[in-house]
Write a protein that holds these residues in place. Structure first.
Motif, PDB file in Angstrom:
ATOM      1  N   LEU A  24       0.834  -1.200   0.000  1.00 33.82           N
ATOM      2  CA  LEU A  24       0.000   0.000   0.000  1.00 33.82           C
ATOM      3  C   LEU A  24       0.871   1.254   0.000  1.00 33.82           C
ATOM      4  O   LEU A  24       0.562   2.228  -0.678  1.00 33.82           O
ATOM      5  N   TYR A  25       1.993   1.194   0.694  1.00 31.73           N
ATOM      6  CA  TYR A  25       2.957   2.307   0.692  1.00 31.73           C
ATOM      7  C   TYR A  25       3.461   2.572  -0.729  1.00 31.73           C
ATOM      8  O   TYR A  25       3.471   3.708  -1.193  1.00 31.73           O
ATOM      9  N   ARG A  26       3.868   1.511  -1.400  1.00 34.87           N
ATOM     10  CA  ARG A  26       4.394   1.681  -2.759  1.00 34.87           C
ATOM     11  C   ARG A  26       3.316   2.226  -3.703  1.00 34.87           C
ATOM     12  O   ARG A  26       3.598   3.037  -4.573  1.00 34.87           O
ATOM     13  N   TYR A  27       2.084   1.794  -3.511  1.00 33.55           N
ATOM     14  CA  TYR A  27       0.983   2.297  -4.333  1.00 33.55           C
ATOM     15  C   TYR A  27       0.735   3.783  -4.044  1.00 33.55           C
ATOM     16  O   TYR A  27       0.621   4.598  -4.968  1.00 33.55           O
ATOM     17  N   ALA A  28       0.650   4.156  -2.778  1.00 32.98           N
ATOM     18  CA  ALA A  28       0.392   5.557  -2.411  1.00 32.98           C
ATOM     19  C   ALA A  28       1.510   6.463  -2.906  1.00 32.98           C
ATOM     20  O   ALA A  28       1.273   7.603  -3.317  1.00 32.98           O
ATOM     21  N   LYS A  29       2.720   5.958  -2.895  1.00 32.83           N
ATOM     22  CA  LYS A  29       3.881   6.735  -3.337  1.00 32.83           C
ATOM     23  C   LYS A  29       3.803   7.087  -4.822  1.00 32.83           C
ATOM     24  O   LYS A  29       4.366   8.094  -5.247  1.00 32.83           O
ATOM     25  N   THR A  30       3.072   6.297  -5.614  1.00 36.60           N
ATOM     26  CA  THR A  30       2.939   6.591  -7.041  1.00 36.60           C
ATOM     27  C   THR A  30       2.070   7.820  -7.294  1.00 36.60           C
ATOM     28  O   THR A  30       2.135   8.417  -8.363  1.00 36.60           O
ATOM     29  N   GLY A  31       1.217   8.164  -6.317  1.00 40.33           N
ATOM     30  CA  GLY A  31       0.309   9.282  -6.491  1.00 40.33           C
ATOM     31  C   GLY A  31      -0.983   8.904  -7.195  1.00 40.33           C
ATOM     32  O   GLY A  31      -1.835   9.761  -7.432  1.00 40.33           O
ATOM     33  N   LEU A  32      -1.138   7.628  -7.525  1.00 38.10           N
ATOM     34  CA  LEU A  32      -2.378   7.171  -8.170  1.00 38.10           C
ATOM     35  C   LEU A  32      -3.540   7.247  -7.179  1.00 38.10           C
ATOM     36  O   LEU A  32      -3.346   7.083  -5.972  1.00 38.10           O
ATOM     37  N   PRO A  33      -4.753   7.481  -7.678  1.00 35.30           N
ATOM     38  CA  PRO A  33      -5.906   7.557  -6.773  1.00 35.30           C
ATOM     39  C   PRO A  33      -6.237   6.199  -6.156  1.00 35.30           C
ATOM     40  O   PRO A  33      -5.994   5.150  -6.755  1.00 35.30           O
ATOM     41  N   PHE A  34      -6.790   6.251  -4.979  1.00 38.15           N
ATOM     42  CA  PHE A  34      -7.243   5.056  -4.267  1.00 38.15           C
ATOM     43  C   PHE A  34      -8.692   4.797  -4.674  1.00 38.15           C
ATOM     44  O   PHE A  34      -9.583   5.584  -4.344  1.00 38.15           O
ATOM     45  N   PRO A  35      -8.972   3.712  -5.404  1.00 43.45           N
ATOM     46  CA  PRO A  35     -10.311   3.516  -5.975  1.00 43.45           C
ATOM     47  C   PRO A  35     -11.332   2.881  -5.037  1.00 43.45           C
ATOM     48  O   PRO A  35     -12.477   2.689  -5.410  1.00 43.45           O
ATOM     49  N   PHE A  36     -10.948   2.557  -3.802  1.00 45.89           N
ATOM     50  CA  PHE A  36     -11.828   1.815  -2.905  1.00 45.89           C
ATOM     51  C   PHE A  36     -12.394   2.677  -1.774  1.00 45.89           C
ATOM     52  O   PHE A  36     -12.677   2.186  -0.689  1.00 45.89           O
ATOM     53  N   GLY A  37     -12.574   3.952  -2.034  1.00 44.86           N
ATOM     54  CA  GLY A  37     -13.036   4.878  -1.001  1.00 44.86           C
ATOM     55  C   GLY A  37     -14.427   4.581  -0.472  1.00 44.86           C
ATOM     56  O   GLY A  37     -14.770   4.993   0.630  1.00 44.86           O
ATOM     57  N   SER A  38     -15.234   3.865  -1.219  1.00 41.60           N
ATOM     58  CA  SER A  38     -16.605   3.551  -0.783  1.00 41.60           C
ATOM     59  C   SER A  38     -16.654   2.458   0.276  1.00 41.60           C
ATOM     60  O   SER A  38     -17.658   2.304   0.959  1.00 41.60           O
ATOM     61  N   PHE A  39     -15.609   1.692   0.406  1.00 42.66           N
ATOM     62  CA  PHE A  39     -15.572   0.627   1.410  1.00 42.66           C
ATOM     63  C   PHE A  39     -15.315   1.249   2.776  1.00 42.66           C
ATOM     64  O   PHE A  39     -14.410   2.072   2.937  1.00 42.66           O
ATOM     65  N   GLN A  40     -16.096   0.876   3.753  1.00 42.47           N
ATOM     66  CA  GLN A  40     -15.996   1.437   5.106  1.00 42.47           C
ATOM     67  C   GLN A  40     -15.500   0.367   6.079  1.00 42.47           C
ATOM     68  O   GLN A  40     -16.194   0.003   7.017  1.00 42.47           O
ATOM     69  N   ASN A  41     -14.297  -0.134   5.846  1.00 44.38           N
ATOM     70  CA  ASN A  41     -13.789  -1.192   6.706  1.00 44.38           C
ATOM     71  C   ASN A  41     -13.028  -0.628   7.901  1.00 44.38           C
ATOM     72  O   ASN A  41     -12.692   0.553   7.940  1.00 44.38           O
ATOM     73  N   LYS A  42     -12.771  -1.480   8.860  1.00 49.90           N
ATOM     74  CA  LYS A  42     -11.988  -1.132  10.051  1.00 49.90           C
ATOM     75  C   LYS A  42     -10.969  -2.230  10.264  1.00 49.90           C
ATOM     76  O   LYS A  42     -11.310  -3.412  10.244  1.00 49.90           O
ATOM     77  N   ARG A  43      -9.711  -1.812  10.470  1.00 52.67           N
ATOM     78  CA  ARG A  43      -8.637  -2.793  10.625  1.00 52.67           C
ATOM     79  C   ARG A  43      -7.791  -2.464  11.841  1.00 52.67           C
ATOM     80  O   ARG A  43      -7.484  -1.310  12.108  1.00 52.67           O
TER      81      ARG A  43
END
Length: 156
Positions: A24-43
């Motif tokens: 997830l770090y490597r993905y966020a570092k690319t600057g690409l949008p996160f497409p799963f914003g509708s999911f309301q999970n808790k971890r």
């Protein structure tokens, strides 16, 4: 007179973490949008610092035998974790709130439904039992521990 403990931690993170948090770090570092914003999970997560504190407490205190679930205090969604990581690496987080049903359908079609579930499902662990024997909150606050791990990915 001996005691036995079964420690059941949730996802552990710390310096050198090579698991899903690093992905997830490597993905966020690319600057690409996160497409799963509708999911309301808790971890739940557990920092190595807090795990070490808990293990030391078990060695030093008179704690009865048992099974103990371990986690940092609190929880975070995958969406909010992406935002935290993006900000830590100097990116402006972009979150897309695509419909959950559409995303599930797409992942089913490409045969990756299990991967989507792993990314978006709830995974909560309670410290209620251990709090009877170890004073909470734990030494390292959840967000502080996550930031420390994220910085370690960049060698800081």
């Amino acid at each position: 007179g001996k005691r036995a403990y079964i420690l059941r931690p949730c996802m552990i993170h710390g310096q050198g973490n090579k698991g899903n948090l690093n992905l997830l770090y490597r993905y966020a570092k690319t600057g690409l949008p996160f497409p799963f914003g509708s999911f309301q999970n808790k971890r739940s997560f557990l920092s190595m610092d807090n795990l070490n504190f808990i293990i030391q407490s078990f060695m030093e205190k008179d704690i009865p035998s048992g099974i103990f679930h371990l986690s940092d205090d609190g929880y975070i969604s995958t969406r909010d974790l992406y935002i935290l990581i993006a900000r830590e690496v100097g990116k402006t987080p972009s979150v897309w709130n695509l419909p959950v049903g559409v995303i599930r359908l797409l992942f089913s079609v490409v045969g990756k439904r299990a991967m989507l579930n792993k990314l978006t499902e709830n995974m909560l662990v309670s410290n209620k039992k251990i709090s009877q024997y170890i004073p909470l909150p734990l030494p390292l606050e959840m967000y502080e521990g996550l930031r420390k791990t994220i910085k370690s990915f960049n060698g800081k």
